[in-house]
Design a protein around this motif. Structure first.
Motif, PDB file in Angstrom:
ATOM      1  N   VAL A 254       0.859  -1.190   0.000  1.00  0.00           N
ATOM      2  CA  VAL A 254       0.000   0.000   0.000  1.00  0.00           C
ATOM      3  C   VAL A 254       0.895   1.239   0.000  1.00  0.00           C
ATOM      4  O   VAL A 254       1.960   1.244   0.623  1.00  0.00           O
ATOM      5  N   VAL A 264      -3.418   0.352  -3.394  1.00  0.00           N
ATOM      6  CA  VAL A 264      -2.979  -1.006  -3.052  1.00  0.00           C
ATOM      7  C   VAL A 264      -2.526  -1.694  -4.337  1.00  0.00           C
ATOM      8  O   VAL A 264      -3.240  -1.692  -5.342  1.00  0.00           O
ATOM      9  N   TRP A 288       0.300  -1.114   7.686  1.00  0.00           N
ATOM     10  CA  TRP A 288      -0.574  -2.276   7.504  1.00  0.00           C
ATOM     11  C   TRP A 288      -0.543  -3.088   8.793  1.00  0.00           C
ATOM     12  O   TRP A 288       0.538  -3.383   9.303  1.00  0.00           O
ATOM     13  N   HIS A 309      -9.428  -4.384   4.775  1.00  0.00           N
ATOM     14  CA  HIS A 309      -9.092  -5.022   3.501  1.00  0.00           C
ATOM     15  C   HIS A 309      -9.915  -6.295   3.350  1.00  0.00           C
ATOM     16  O   HIS A 309      -9.874  -7.146   4.223  1.00  0.00           O
TER      17      HIS A 309
END
Length: 309
Positions: A254, A264, A288, A309
């Protein structure tokens, strides 16, 4: 912080635990001592880099400066506490310095960049961050178990051909990056060229196979983490890229940009997977979560956004 102090907080309660005072200009970078290097029962130490050009190691138990490392002739932009007993620092004096974490002595000066060094990444960054935790999510029984598990996790990633190796990448205003193996030599393994403007941020994939770089030329480049060879370019941002972050399984990357978006990328297909608009202004920072389920971003619009996600 801009006021030259560091604040310690309790991560469970959010209460302030104390202030570390000693630097004379703002703090640019902080890094914790890796858990596998901490004696069971001791508190992990903290290293800080500052615009005042110095690096300080702090005893977080008594909240005092343990040692100050001087040598850089300009602002320190980034510090990393490695897993093999070294601390690495990057500076606007164009050098990267390697310090012995035990006595604070400078063991190497890495000189190759022609301009400010902005950022550093270690091939062991992810495993050091994970410490004693792994995919089982099982909490360590005690401090001894925590240290042993962290050491085991570290060895799995760092040991190449029986010997532990820690690779380092430095990113600079000179548009280039260098790959180093400081345990072996003060000469770079590779010079990584291709960006058309300054390189702001570098990050190793968790398995150490790849390096991602974000640049003010609006692109992200992918490199081989072992020999520094160029692999691919991710294009899509329309303004400088500030940071990148890897998913734990190394499949996705990302990035965040001045263009207000996060993007992404699929590392295998080298394609844009999704666009994440939502911030009202430049996005400065992205990370992340280790379980792969969430991405967090912080921007100039003064919001922190959590993306699932």
């Amino acid at each position: 912080s801009m006021d030259a102090t560091i604040k310690l907080w309790d991560s469970k309660t959010g209460n302030e635990l104390g202030t570390l005072i000693g630097h004379t200009k703002w703090i640019s970078s902080l890094a914790w001592e890796p858990i596998h290097s901490v004696k069971p029962g001791d508190k992990p130490r903290l290293v800080s880099g500052s615009k005042d050009g110095s690096i300080k190691i702090w005893d977080t138990g008594v909240r005092r400066c343990q040692m100050t490392m001087s040598g850089h002739t300009s602002s320190v932009s980034c510090v990393k506490w490695g897993g093999l007993g070294s601390i690495y620092s990057a500076s606007h004096d164009k050098t990267v310095r390697v310090w012995n974490a035990k006595d604070g002595k400078c063991t190497q000066v890495l000189k190759s960049h022609a301009h400010w060094v902005n950022h550093l990444a270690l091939s062991t960054d992810h495993v050091i961050r994970m410490g004693s935790f792994d995919h089982t999510g099982e909490a360590p029984r005690d401090a001894e178990d925590e240290q042993a598990k962290a050491q085991k996790n570290f060895d799995k990633v760092a040991k190449v051909g029986g010997k532990p190796i820690e690779r380092l990448v430095s990113a600079s205003d000179d548009f280039t990056m260098f790959l180093w193996e400081p345990t072996k030599s003060n000469k770079p393994v590779a010079r990584m060229t291709g960006h058309q403007k300054l390189v702001n941020h570098v990050s190793f994939s968790p398995d150490g196979r790849y390096v991602a770089s974000g640049s003010f030329d609006n692109s992200i480049k992918l490199w081989d983490g072992r020999d520094g060879k160029f692999v691919s370019t991710f294009r899509g941002h329309v303004a400088p890229v500030y940071q990148t972050a890897w998913s734990s399984d190394c499949r996705l990357l990302v990035s965040c940009s001045k263009d207000t978006t996060l993007k992404v990328w699929d590392v295998k297909t080298r394609k844009l997977l999704s666009d994440l608009p939502g911030h009202q202004d430049e996005v400065y920072a992205v990370d992340w979560s280790v379980d792969g389920k969430r991405v967090a971003s912080g921007g100039k619009d003064k919001t922190v956004r959590i993306w699932t996600h």
